[in-house]
Design a protein around this motif. Structure first.
Motif, PDB file in Angstrom:
ATOM      1  N   LEU A 118      50.848  48.811  51.873  1.00 36.52           N
ATOM      2  CA  LEU A 118      50.665  47.778  50.859  1.00 36.52           C
ATOM      3  C   LEU A 118      51.327  48.261  49.580  1.00 36.52           C
ATOM      4  O   LEU A 118      51.075  49.382  49.126  1.00 36.52           O
ATOM      5  CB  LEU A 118      49.173  47.517  50.608  1.00 36.52           C
ATOM      6  CG  LEU A 118      48.827  46.547  49.482  1.00 36.52           C
ATOM      7  CD1 LEU A 118      49.325  45.142  49.787  1.00 36.52           C
ATOM      8  CD2 LEU A 118      47.327  46.546  49.252  1.00 36.52           C
ATOM      9  N   GLU A 119      52.182  47.425  49.005  1.00 35.72           N
ATOM     10  CA  GLU A 119      52.860  47.790  47.765  1.00 35.72           C
ATOM     11  C   GLU A 119      52.871  46.604  46.817  1.00 35.72           C
ATOM     12  O   GLU A 119      53.133  45.475  47.224  1.00 35.72           O
ATOM     13  CB  GLU A 119      54.293  48.240  48.038  1.00 35.72           C
ATOM     14  CG  GLU A 119      55.008  48.666  46.777  1.00 35.72           C
ATOM     15  CD  GLU A 119      56.385  49.269  47.021  1.00 35.72           C
ATOM     16  OE1 GLU A 119      57.163  49.314  46.064  1.00 35.72           O
ATOM     17  OE2 GLU A 119      56.672  49.687  48.153  1.00 35.72           O
ATOM     18  N   PHE A 120      52.594  46.874  45.553  1.00 38.39           N
ATOM     19  CA  PHE A 120      52.706  45.872  44.508  1.00 38.39           C
ATOM     20  C   PHE A 120      54.170  45.840  44.099  1.00 38.39           C
ATOM     21  O   PHE A 120      54.775  46.876  43.833  1.00 38.39           O
ATOM     22  CB  PHE A 120      51.810  46.237  43.325  1.00 38.39           C
ATOM     23  CG  PHE A 120      51.787  45.200  42.245  1.00 38.39           C
ATOM     24  CD1 PHE A 120      51.205  43.961  42.469  1.00 38.39           C
ATOM     25  CD2 PHE A 120      52.348  45.455  41.015  1.00 38.39           C
ATOM     26  CE1 PHE A 120      51.180  42.998  41.477  1.00 38.39           C
ATOM     27  CE2 PHE A 120      52.323  44.501  40.016  1.00 38.39           C
ATOM     28  CZ  PHE A 120      51.736  43.268  40.244  1.00 38.39           C
ATOM     29  N   ALA A 121      54.778  44.660  44.085  1.00 38.15           N
ATOM     30  CA  ALA A 121      56.204  44.531  43.823  1.00 38.15           C
ATOM     31  C   ALA A 121      56.456  43.299  42.957  1.00 38.15           C
ATOM     32  O   ALA A 121      55.519  42.611  42.545  1.00 38.15           O
ATOM     33  CB  ALA A 121      56.959  44.427  45.143  1.00 38.15           C
TER      34      ALA A 121
ATOM     35  N   ARG B 209      59.415  51.295  47.759  1.00 39.20           N
ATOM     36  CA  ARG B 209      59.575  51.803  49.124  1.00 39.20           C
ATOM     37  C   ARG B 209      60.742  51.080  49.795  1.00 39.20           C
ATOM     38  O   ARG B 209      60.973  49.914  49.568  1.00 39.20           O
ATOM     39  CB  ARG B 209      58.285  51.543  49.893  1.00 39.20           C
ATOM     40  CG  ARG B 209      58.328  51.939  51.341  1.00 39.20           C
ATOM     41  CD  ARG B 209      56.995  51.714  51.997  1.00 39.20           C
ATOM     42  NE  ARG B 209      56.035  52.621  51.385  1.00 39.20           N
ATOM     43  CZ  ARG B 209      54.802  52.306  51.053  1.00 39.20           C
ATOM     44  NH1 ARG B 209      54.336  51.109  51.282  1.00 39.20           N
ATOM     45  NH2 ARG B 209      54.001  53.182  50.497  1.00 39.20           N
ATOM     46  N   SER B 210      61.413  51.782  50.669  1.00 37.59           N
ATOM     47  CA  SER B 210      62.465  51.155  51.459  1.00 37.59           C
ATOM     48  C   SER B 210      61.864  50.638  52.765  1.00 37.59           C
ATOM     49  O   SER B 210      60.970  51.267  53.327  1.00 37.59           O
ATOM     50  CB  SER B 210      63.574  52.166  51.766  1.00 37.59           C
ATOM     51  OG  SER B 210      64.595  51.546  52.506  1.00 37.59           O
ATOM     52  N   LEU B 211      62.329  49.497  53.210  1.00 33.97           N
ATOM     53  CA  LEU B 211      61.881  48.928  54.476  1.00 33.97           C
ATOM     54  C   LEU B 211      63.067  48.855  55.426  1.00 33.97           C
ATOM     55  O   LEU B 211      64.192  48.626  54.995  1.00 33.97           O
ATOM     56  CB  LEU B 211      61.337  47.512  54.264  1.00 33.97           C
ATOM     57  CG  LEU B 211      60.100  47.370  53.388  1.00 33.97           C
ATOM     58  CD1 LEU B 211      59.818  45.896  53.123  1.00 33.97           C
ATOM     59  CD2 LEU B 211      58.909  48.021  54.058  1.00 33.97           C
ATOM     60  N   PRO B 212      62.837  49.029  56.716  1.00 40.47           N
ATOM     61  CA  PRO B 212      63.935  48.862  57.670  1.00 40.47           C
ATOM     62  C   PRO B 212      64.380  47.403  57.739  1.00 40.47           C
ATOM     63  O   PRO B 212      63.586  46.486  57.486  1.00 40.47           O
ATOM     64  CB  PRO B 212      63.326  49.285  59.011  1.00 40.47           C
ATOM     65  CG  PRO B 212      62.059  49.989  58.685  1.00 40.47           C
ATOM     66  CD  PRO B 212      61.614  49.486  57.352  1.00 40.47           C
TER      67      PRO B 212
ATOM     68  N   TYR C 272      64.212  52.003  42.852  1.00 42.68           N
ATOM     69  CA  TYR C 272      63.690  50.830  43.555  1.00 42.68           C
ATOM     70  C   TYR C 272      64.700  50.351  44.589  1.00 42.68           C
ATOM     71  O   TYR C 272      65.835  50.824  44.637  1.00 42.68           O
ATOM     72  CB  TYR C 272      63.347  49.707  42.561  1.00 42.68           C
ATOM     73  CG  TYR C 272      64.549  49.231  41.776  1.00 42.68           C
ATOM     74  CD1 TYR C 272      65.331  48.178  42.232  1.00 42.68           C
ATOM     75  CD2 TYR C 272      64.914  49.845  40.585  1.00 42.68           C
ATOM     76  CE1 TYR C 272      66.436  47.752  41.531  1.00 42.68           C
ATOM     77  CE2 TYR C 272      66.023  49.423  39.875  1.00 42.68           C
ATOM     78  CZ  TYR C 272      66.778  48.373  40.352  1.00 42.68           C
ATOM     79  OH  TYR C 272      67.876  47.957  39.662  1.00 42.68           O
ATOM     80  N   ASN C 273      64.259  49.416  45.399  1.00 38.86           N
ATOM     81  CA  ASN C 273      65.114  48.802  46.409  1.00 38.86           C
ATOM     82  C   ASN C 273      65.044  47.290  46.229  1.00 38.86           C
ATOM     83  O   ASN C 273      63.956  46.741  46.046  1.00 38.86           O
ATOM     84  CB  ASN C 273      64.631  49.156  47.820  1.00 38.86           C
ATOM     85  CG  ASN C 273      64.692  50.644  48.067  1.00 38.86           C
ATOM     86  OD1 ASN C 273      65.751  51.195  48.256  1.00 38.86           O
ATOM     87  ND2 ASN C 273      63.544  51.296  48.033  1.00 38.86           N
ATOM     88  N   LEU C 274      66.178  46.630  46.270  1.00 37.47           N
ATOM     89  CA  LEU C 274      66.215  45.172  46.238  1.00 37.47           C
ATOM     90  C   LEU C 274      66.250  44.699  47.683  1.00 37.47           C
ATOM     91  O   LEU C 274      67.193  45.007  48.418  1.00 37.47           O
ATOM     92  CB  LEU C 274      67.441  44.664  45.486  1.00 37.47           C
ATOM     93  CG  LEU C 274      67.472  44.961  43.997  1.00 37.47           C
ATOM     94  CD1 LEU C 274      68.785  44.481  43.396  1.00 37.47           C
ATOM     95  CD2 LEU C 274      66.292  44.328  43.294  1.00 37.47           C
TER      96      LEU C 274
END
Length: 120
Positions: free
Chosen positions: A35-38, A54-57, A97-99
């Motif tokens: 769970l991440e607040f974004a 966090r990076s997601l696949p 961060y990751n977009l």
């Protein structure tokens, strides 16, 4: 003939440049819930661009939870959040961060409300 979609084909719905706080729920490689607040940086009927630490696949299944302001208790709309299933399409890595471009499992507009050419 190229199989890549043109910009016009990819942009089926207009994007709204809004900064909306969201919770992103996903799972790691071992199945543990994350769970991440974004922040959603732009949103359309078909998806959103979300800034995550966090990076997601790619092709990850995620659940976006958009918190809503609490309404008066007598309101017929008791929901205090909106849940949207999505899948990651594209990830751009930055320093802190990751977009993440996400496509909603179901567009926010029904087929009868999809954008059609303006009648003049």
């Amino acid at each position: 003939m190229s199989t890549r979609k043109t910009e016009k084909e990819r942009l089926k719905w207009p994007r709204l440049p809004l900064a909306i706080p969201v919770f992103v729920r996903s799972r790691d490689d071992e199945g543990k819930e994350l769970l991440e607040f974004a922040t959603a940086l732009n949103v359309s009927a078909g998806g959103a661009l979300v800034a995550l630490r966090r990076s997601l696949p790619l092709s990850s299944q995620v659940l976006l939870e958009i918190p809503c302001a609490p309404l008066v208790t007598t309101s017929p709309l008791p929901k205090t959040s909106r849940l949207l299933r999505a899948r990651t399409l594209r990830i751009t890595h930055a320093d802190s961060y990751n977009l993440v471009a996400m496509k909603f499992a179901h567009p926010l507009l029904g087929p009868e409300l999809e954008r059609s050419p303006a009648k003049r």
